[in-house]
Design a protein around this motif. Sequence first.
Motif, PDB file in Angstrom:
ATOM      1  N   ASN A 499       0.829  -1.204   0.000  1.00  0.00           N
ATOM      2  CA  ASN A 499       0.000   0.000   0.000  1.00  0.00           C
ATOM      3  C   ASN A 499       0.868   1.261   0.000  1.00  0.00           C
ATOM      4  O   ASN A 499       2.076   1.206   0.221  1.00  0.00           O
ATOM      5  N   LEU A 500       0.189   2.403  -0.222  1.00  0.00           N
ATOM      6  CA  LEU A 500       0.879   3.685  -0.274  1.00  0.00           C
ATOM      7  C   LEU A 500       0.842   4.383   1.082  1.00  0.00           C
ATOM      8  O   LEU A 500      -0.158   4.325   1.803  1.00  0.00           O
ATOM      9  N   ASP A 501       1.945   5.051   1.395  1.00  0.00           N
ATOM     10  CA  ASP A 501       2.052   5.835   2.632  1.00  0.00           C
ATOM     11  C   ASP A 501       1.574   7.265   2.394  1.00  0.00           C
ATOM     12  O   ASP A 501       0.674   7.757   3.056  1.00  0.00           O
ATOM     13  N   ARG A 502       2.162   7.939   1.404  1.00  0.00           N
ATOM     14  CA  ARG A 502       1.877   9.367   1.220  1.00  0.00           C
ATOM     15  C   ARG A 502       2.251   9.836  -0.182  1.00  0.00           C
ATOM     16  O   ARG A 502       3.018   9.183  -0.885  1.00  0.00           O
ATOM     17  N   HIS A 517      16.180  27.548  -3.455  1.00  0.00           N
ATOM     18  CA  HIS A 517      15.510  26.918  -2.307  1.00  0.00           C
ATOM     19  C   HIS A 517      14.873  25.601  -2.727  1.00  0.00           C
ATOM     20  O   HIS A 517      14.529  25.414  -3.894  1.00  0.00           O
ATOM     21  N   GLU A 518      14.638  24.733  -1.738  1.00  0.00           N
ATOM     22  CA  GLU A 518      13.831  23.540  -1.983  1.00  0.00           C
ATOM     23  C   GLU A 518      12.982  23.260  -0.758  1.00  0.00           C
ATOM     24  O   GLU A 518      13.327  23.613   0.373  1.00  0.00           O
ATOM     25  N   LYS A 519      11.834  22.621  -0.978  1.00  0.00           N
ATOM     26  CA  LYS A 519      10.965  22.256   0.139  1.00  0.00           C
ATOM     27  C   LYS A 519      10.139  21.044  -0.269  1.00  0.00           C
ATOM     28  O   LYS A 519       9.710  20.934  -1.417  1.00  0.00           O
ATOM     29  N   VAL A 520       9.930  20.150   0.705  1.00  0.00           N
ATOM     30  CA  VAL A 520       9.115  18.963   0.458  1.00  0.00           C
ATOM     31  C   VAL A 520       7.802  19.128   1.214  1.00  0.00           C
ATOM     32  O   VAL A 520       7.811  19.349   2.432  1.00  0.00           O
ATOM     33  N   PHE A 521       6.685  19.057   0.505  1.00  0.00           N
ATOM     34  CA  PHE A 521       5.362  19.183   1.119  1.00  0.00           C
ATOM     35  C   PHE A 521       4.699  17.805   1.173  1.00  0.00           C
ATOM     36  O   PHE A 521       4.644  17.104   0.163  1.00  0.00           O
ATOM     37  N   ASP A 522       4.189  17.412   2.363  1.00  0.00           N
ATOM     38  CA  ASP A 522       3.312  16.237   2.424  1.00  0.00           C
ATOM     39  C   ASP A 522       1.929  16.720   2.002  1.00  0.00           C
ATOM     40  O   ASP A 522       1.379  17.622   2.625  1.00  0.00           O
ATOM     41  N   VAL A 523       1.351  16.119   0.961  1.00  0.00           N
ATOM     42  CA  VAL A 523       0.100  16.672   0.429  1.00  0.00           C
ATOM     43  C   VAL A 523      -1.076  15.700   0.523  1.00  0.00           C
ATOM     44  O   VAL A 523      -2.232  16.115   0.469  1.00  0.00           O
ATOM     45  N   ALA A 524      -0.815  14.403   0.636  1.00  0.00           N
ATOM     46  CA  ALA A 524      -1.908  13.426   0.814  1.00  0.00           C
ATOM     47  C   ALA A 524      -1.310  12.227   1.519  1.00  0.00           C
ATOM     48  O   ALA A 524      -0.151  11.882   1.284  1.00  0.00           O
ATOM     49  N   TRP A 525      -2.083  11.604   2.420  1.00  0.00           N
ATOM     50  CA  TRP A 525      -1.518  10.466   3.134  1.00  0.00           C
ATOM     51  C   TRP A 525      -2.617   9.517   3.578  1.00  0.00           C
ATOM     52  O   TRP A 525      -3.792   9.881   3.631  1.00  0.00           O
ATOM     53  N   ALA A 526      -2.182   8.286   3.881  1.00  0.00           N
ATOM     54  CA  ALA A 526      -3.110   7.261   4.342  1.00  0.00           C
ATOM     55  C   ALA A 526      -3.309   7.401   5.848  1.00  0.00           C
ATOM     56  O   ALA A 526      -2.402   7.803   6.568  1.00  0.00           O
ATOM     57  N   GLY A 527      -4.506   7.065   6.322  1.00  0.00           N
ATOM     58  CA  GLY A 527      -4.772   7.011   7.761  1.00  0.00           C
ATOM     59  C   GLY A 527      -5.054   8.375   8.360  1.00  0.00           C
ATOM     60  O   GLY A 527      -5.081   9.394   7.667  1.00  0.00           O
ATOM     61  N   GLU A 528      -5.254   8.365   9.674  1.00  0.00           N
ATOM     62  CA  GLU A 528      -5.685   9.576  10.388  1.00  0.00           C
ATOM     63  C   GLU A 528      -4.496  10.290  11.001  1.00  0.00           C
ATOM     64  O   GLU A 528      -4.487  10.563  12.183  1.00  0.00           O
ATOM     65  N   ARG A 529      -3.465  10.557  10.241  1.00  0.00           N
ATOM     66  CA  ARG A 529      -2.289  11.213  10.828  1.00  0.00           C
ATOM     67  C   ARG A 529      -2.400  12.726  10.718  1.00  0.00           C
ATOM     68  O   ARG A 529      -3.009  13.235   9.798  1.00  0.00           O
ATOM     69  N   LYS A 530      -1.781  13.412  11.683  1.00  0.00           N
ATOM     70  CA  LYS A 530      -1.755  14.881  11.623  1.00  0.00           C
ATOM     71  C   LYS A 530      -0.298  15.344  11.670  1.00  0.00           C
ATOM     72  O   LYS A 530       0.475  14.830  12.470  1.00  0.00           O
ATOM     73  N   PRO A 531       0.066  16.293  10.832  1.00  0.00           N
ATOM     74  CA  PRO A 531       1.445  16.796  10.899  1.00  0.00           C
ATOM     75  C   PRO A 531       1.751  17.355  12.285  1.00  0.00           C
ATOM     76  O   PRO A 531       0.879  17.966  12.924  1.00  0.00           O
ATOM     77  N   THR A 554      -1.898  -3.926   6.153  1.00  0.00           N
ATOM     78  CA  THR A 554      -2.881  -3.496   7.156  1.00  0.00           C
ATOM     79  C   THR A 554      -2.775  -2.000   7.405  1.00  0.00           C
ATOM     80  O   THR A 554      -3.600  -1.417   8.086  1.00  0.00           O
ATOM     81  N   ILE A 555      -1.722  -1.372   6.896  1.00  0.00           N
ATOM     82  CA  ILE A 555      -1.599   0.085   6.958  1.00  0.00           C
ATOM     83  C   ILE A 555      -1.460   0.586   5.523  1.00  0.00           C
ATOM     84  O   ILE A 555      -1.204  -0.185   4.611  1.00  0.00           O
ATOM     85  N   GLY A 556      -1.656   1.898   5.361  1.00  0.00           N
ATOM     86  CA  GLY A 556      -1.504   2.466   4.023  1.00  0.00           C
ATOM     87  C   GLY A 556      -2.793   2.403   3.223  1.00  0.00           C
ATOM     88  O   GLY A 556      -3.805   1.873   3.677  1.00  0.00           O
ATOM     89  N   ALA A 557      -2.724   2.977   2.028  1.00  0.00           N
ATOM     90  CA  ALA A 557      -3.913   3.075   1.166  1.00  0.00           C
ATOM     91  C   ALA A 557      -3.600   2.529  -0.223  1.00  0.00           C
ATOM     92  O   ALA A 557      -2.461   2.573  -0.673  1.00  0.00           O
TER      93      ALA A 557
END
Lengths: 623, 273
Positions: A499-502, A517-531, A554-557
């Motif tokens: 499955n996929l994590d994010r 500059h560079e920056k990595v954004f988490d934009v979609a993720w599996a499960g009920e996680r909060k940054p 059993t985890i991931g999407a």
Amino acid sequence: MAMRPSILALLAGLLLSACARENQEATTVPAIAPTSQVQAKTASPADRKAYFGALHVHTSISFDAFTNGTRTMPEDAFRWAKGEAIEPGINGVKTQLGTPYDFYIVSEHAEMLGSFQEMQTAGTAVSKLPIAKRVLSSDGAVAAAAFTEILRDLNSGTLDPALLDPKIARTTWRSIADVVDKYYEPGKFTTFLGFEWTSSPDNENLHRVVVFGDNKVLPDLPFSTQDSQDPAALWAWMDAQRAKGSVLFAAPHNGNASNGRMFEQVKFDGSPIDAEWVQARTRNEPLYELTQIKGTSETFPSLSPNDEFANFELWDFKLSAESQRATKHAGSYARQALIDGLEIESRGLGNPFKFGFYGDNDTHAAAGSNEEFNHTGKFGIEMVPGVRLKGLPGMPAGQVEQVRKFSSGGLAGVWADENTRPALYDAMLRRETFATSGTFIRVRMFGGFGLTEADLAAPDFAARGYQRGVPMGGDLKGKPGTTAPTFLIRALKDPKSANLDRIQVVKGWLDAAGEKHEKVFDVAWAGERKPGPDGKLPAIGNTVDLKTATYANTIGAAELAVAWTDPEFKPGERAVYYVRVLEIPTPRWSTYDAVRLKLPLPKDVPSTIQERAWSSPIWYTPS
Amino acid sequence: MRRLLAEPLVHFLGIGLLLFVGYALVAPADTGGDRIVVSRATIADLVAQHERAVGRAPTADELKQLVDTRAADEMVYREGVAMGLDRDDAVIKRRVRQKYEMIAEEAASAPPTNAEIEAYFAAHRDRFTPPPLVSFRQVMVPPEGGDAAIAARVSAMKAALADGARPELVGRATLLPLRSNDMAMDRVAAEFGADFAGALPGLPEDSWEGPVPSSYGLHLVRIDARKAAAPPQLAAVRVLVQREWENERRIRARDERLQALRERYEVVVEAAE
């Protein structure tokens, strides 16, 4: 009488091969459909499909494959990619893909093309060279030592001219082209002819794979590093071939082994680059091979200190079999090059590093090795799992470490209208491609102004993406009053893998002061996680059981999707965006091997990895 | 377990025996006696090698040196063979085996006859039969909620679809294609997974069926058309048949040679003390 190591190795190989055969399920032979059975060309770009394959494959025709125990030929390569079991090495171990490919290439080293094969024919000049006896040795360590020497001579330009017979090379080149055509089944399985230009002055890797879009007009011989070690000379040669009617592009790989030279901002002789040089590079090099057996060259932890996933399948050596560490990382990695390209473009020279991504293999055994659970190494000798983990008797420890740190290969993903040479080739030229670290993740991205959540959720999301935006590999041009672009992103897991994590968006930009500059954004993720307060999304968790080398979904999407608008967009700043999709953790190939062989897990490589996909970038240029 | 251990040993010894025989077969016929002939062809080879390495033809002295060396090589080689020095050398054996296999493969390079092509085609007709094609639509069931909620959702979605609702407005959005036309079954497996592909042949046509599970979740599926594989005609697939025939011969040539030798030799494996 004590057995010599070579005999022990041979015996061990035979024992293992018998065990492997014993455990193997019945081999299936895939059906061969006639060429008339083609999938119809799609009516609109929205119906494009993701096709998977490889553009970087060697067989025993390549000198380094031959010296490292490979015996397979181009026929074997294509048969393997179509799903048949083949025997790549001299050790009797068979390998078969879990998921067959849609397209495949044979791209041998241009240097010494065919000479090592010819050593097997009694009476030929090359068979009588002193090196031939060592190359043909049944003691893998002796042959590997011969390889080390030849690679050293190649990289320092001191090869024995007897190994460079153009007559042998010409015959070999034609015979490869014939096999490539014989296995092309338009609509079902596409084959490409290529070669590798193997320039690595001072063991600093500048290699390029040259891919031919069709075989109608081919050069008499490939361009080799004997002709020139300068990439600009390769581009000039390619331009000349194009003028004669050839269809071809080049893709560099393994910046990680270039010690800062792959994306250096000077010409080969150290003089400053100019617009002409930039145009020659972009005209000839639309793509970059981001990940392969010899490691991933997206970025390096010291270059991207805020990217917690930068430490992925790194192979931090120069290109030598003598285990020389890389001493420079700046100029070696693709992300930094994309951002450097913005800065160079702002100086009016054009952007020399405007490339899309694909993943690949670089197998030297005809059979690629994208599946961790099915990893068969780079060379024929590595078909025996113990050799992958512990090397051959007599092999220097540093060389064994280099093999253990080999990654299982990646995959090239291409969004194309149909599975044919022209359709796949066109898609590569427009950079509508993505890389994966080996699993069949499908990722699609569109960028545009005014795209919305509703467009993402719409059943014709791809049609809207093409109508009102650009796909991966495309350009967004700012207009007066431009607002932030929105990216529609969808990622599907490999139906046979984890499955996929994010989903992440990696952004690079040049600010008004000219700072990069560079920056990595988490934009979609599996499960009920909060940054967390630091903005970082908590880890997905890890289901891998290291005792059995298994994991659970059993985890991931299965699928992730997002419409993401850049919250930090400034209309006046050049920017580049690409997507990175992570799977949940799964066992690394070395873990599968160690568990099967009941050996301790190696300590110098991770036990689990997060497989991933990278889209080609979308560039934003202010008005 | 005993069988497992025994098999590679038999294999190993068999290869050893083959190498001795292989060597006897390929050894030049004039190696016996005390006379050494350095032939014109050998001398031409020596000259060519020298030219390649040095960039010019050898001088008369150089050529004499090359010929003397070659003759000395041959003398020492014969004495060495007489002493049996080749017998336990794995490098020599491997080299001889490679030469032997090359000869075996080259012997089998004539193109197939018509009769051979026809026989091969008749024996492997299945492999040249194209896969069946299927045209279908699929929508995905939103996964939220427990079994009961999902069952109710499935019923509601099916009812809506039966009522003529546009399928693209039913179910959740996905990167998987809603409609697939004339898709080969192996391609269905590649895109939707093996479970999903395996379920399609059992579904009736022209009605929304399911849920069909895949590794992506639950799908409702409507089969619009199926096209059975037409029997292949040799004329249409002749090139492929020849390709397959030649490949099989290439692989088989070595195996058959080895098998024939295995039949001729008696292999005795001594038990451990």
